[in-house]
Design a protein around this motif. Sequence first.
Motif, mmCIF file in Angstrom:
data_model
loop_
_atom_site.group_PDB
_atom_site.id
_atom_site.type_symbol
_atom_site.label_atom_id
_atom_site.label_comp_id
_atom_site.label_asym_id
_atom_site.label_seq_id
_atom_site.Cartn_x
_atom_site.Cartn_y
_atom_site.Cartn_z
ATOM 1 N N ARG A 14 0.855 -1.189 0.000
ATOM 2 C CA ARG A 14 0.000 0.000 0.000
ATOM 3 C C ARG A 14 0.888 1.234 0.000
ATOM 4 O O ARG A 14 2.059 1.152 0.383
ATOM 5 C CB ARG A 14 -0.931 0.014 1.226
ATOM 6 N N ASN A 15 0.305 2.369 -0.389
ATOM 7 C CA ASN A 15 1.060 3.615 -0.395
ATOM 8 C C ASN A 15 0.267 4.684 0.346
ATOM 9 O O ASN A 15 -0.867 4.997 -0.026
ATOM 10 C CB ASN A 15 1.360 4.064 -1.831
ATOM 11 N N ALA A 16 0.869 5.224 1.395
ATOM 12 C CA ALA A 16 0.199 6.242 2.199
ATOM 13 C C ALA A 16 0.096 7.567 1.465
ATOM 14 O O ALA A 16 -0.775 8.387 1.773
ATOM 15 C CB ALA A 16 0.946 6.432 3.521
ATOM 16 N N ASN A 17 0.963 7.777 0.487
ATOM 17 C CA ASN A 17 0.988 9.035 -0.268
ATOM 18 C C ASN A 17 0.020 8.914 -1.440
ATOM 19 O O ASN A 17 0.414 8.747 -2.590
ATOM 20 C CB ASN A 17 2.418 9.309 -0.740
ATOM 21 N N ASN A 18 -1.270 8.984 -1.119
ATOM 22 C CA ASN A 18 -2.303 8.782 -2.143
ATOM 23 C C ASN A 18 -3.327 9.909 -2.076
ATOM 24 O O ASN A 18 -3.303 10.739 -1.165
ATOM 25 C CB ASN A 18 -2.980 7.418 -1.966
ATOM 26 N N HIS A 19 -4.241 9.933 -3.035
ATOM 27 C CA HIS A 19 -5.238 11.002 -3.111
ATOM 28 C C HIS A 19 -6.656 10.448 -3.242
ATOM 29 O O HIS A 19 -7.547 11.134 -3.736
ATOM 30 C CB HIS A 19 -4.927 11.930 -4.292
ATOM 31 N N VAL A 20 -6.880 9.220 -2.789
ATOM 32 C CA VAL A 20 -8.206 8.611 -2.925
ATOM 33 C C VAL A 20 -9.135 9.146 -1.852
ATOM 34 O O VAL A 20 -8.710 9.524 -0.753
ATOM 35 C CB VAL A 20 -8.133 7.072 -2.844
#
Length: 458
Positions: A293-299
Amino acid sequence: MLNQQHQKANNGDDGKTLNAKGTTKETAAQKNMPKYETEAEAVLGDEDRLGPEHERLEPRPKIKGSKVKLWKQDPSTSLQIGSRLVFLPNEVAAGPSDAQIVIVPASGSRGAQPDKNNNFIFKENQIEFEMVHTYSVVRMVINMYERFLRTIKGEDFTLKWAWDSPSSMAVYHRAGVDENAYYSREDKAMKFFYYKVDNKTFYTCQSFDVVGHETGHAVLDALHPDWLLSDLAQTGALHESFADFTVILALLSQLDVCDTLMAQTKGNLRCPNFMDSIAEQFGETVMRKKALRNANNHVSLGEVSEEVHDLSNVFTGAMYDILATLLEDFLNPKIQDPAETLFRLGKTMREMVMCGYLNAPEKDPTFKDVAEQMLAFCDRDKWEASWKEHVRQQFVERKILGEGRDTRVLRMTPESFKKCGGNMNKMWMHPAVHKNAPAHIQHKPAAAAKPVTQKAHH
């Protein structure tokens, strides 16, 4: 001063004595000094370079504790920050073990044994290193949260697990063959599995991220035991988000890691980095992508499914964006070293996250509940208006708060409820892979991936 000048005049720059011919020769004391091949070996000393048979007794320590070596990130990450020497200010016994954690050795091996100074220092290719690494990450996470909790519960507070007996939690560093890891209240344990890809074996316990994530589940279950019984998708996602952000907070609690992050990002945490990527090794080998997973997201809500790991990306992304934005505001190299600024901000974020979670409802909390408690923390802590607005705006943009927030009540299906953490079952690192599972909760690896089993995944 005169004596020092006289000594310099009779000695070479390296401290060796000058003879009559003007050349240098070693003194008797220097001949007996150990020879080190590298500067790092000189810093570590004989006990680390040569092993237990060459141990030296250390000076009497001021506080109890043990030196350990561990990986500070996944061993296979592109940014090799390697293994480091760390001091654990805890009473650590053989295993390693203590009153809260017991490492269960893999079949056919015995637990790691301390040296005469009660340190646990092994080479990376030794199975004892793996045991020590796993224990150390669990211990560091518990220490991190206990330090905060003692500020509100008293200095003698000790975290108690979500069961009465025993007081300790069993940690299996090699629990068997599977592409996963999990925390289980029912088993009173954390279990880390191993798997093969392209004839190479990977051990989930070697990942700082994976071990930190599962420890986050165990800590939150101890603080909010009813959350694990909820069938609300957002409650399960809050569990997953807390576990993922635990990894980030644990990294930020180490000043040398903050220094490495600043060097990698130059203060812009929105640049790709090893902290925003959760479980890189697992993601690369099993999921065929950069990280699990990637915490640096825009969902935002409405763009993800009700599967708890997928849904958790919304809340984790909001907290990560708050961290990145506040760092931009706080950085002032003329007054404070950037790594120290990030380190201090990590502590502030830990306080905000913990207050948000601790003050949320005991049963069936939603994203909105925790977000509102985080904003209440900003008021109590007298944050500047602009900082609080950063926090609020992130939750609004992700449709957690505000007039446009997503008000749907999503519930886990019976299958996902059972296999993704509900009913005192297991908190897996990632969604289940089952032929009979509903399509929206199935994890479908890329065609190139060849799962060893058809059980459940991180």
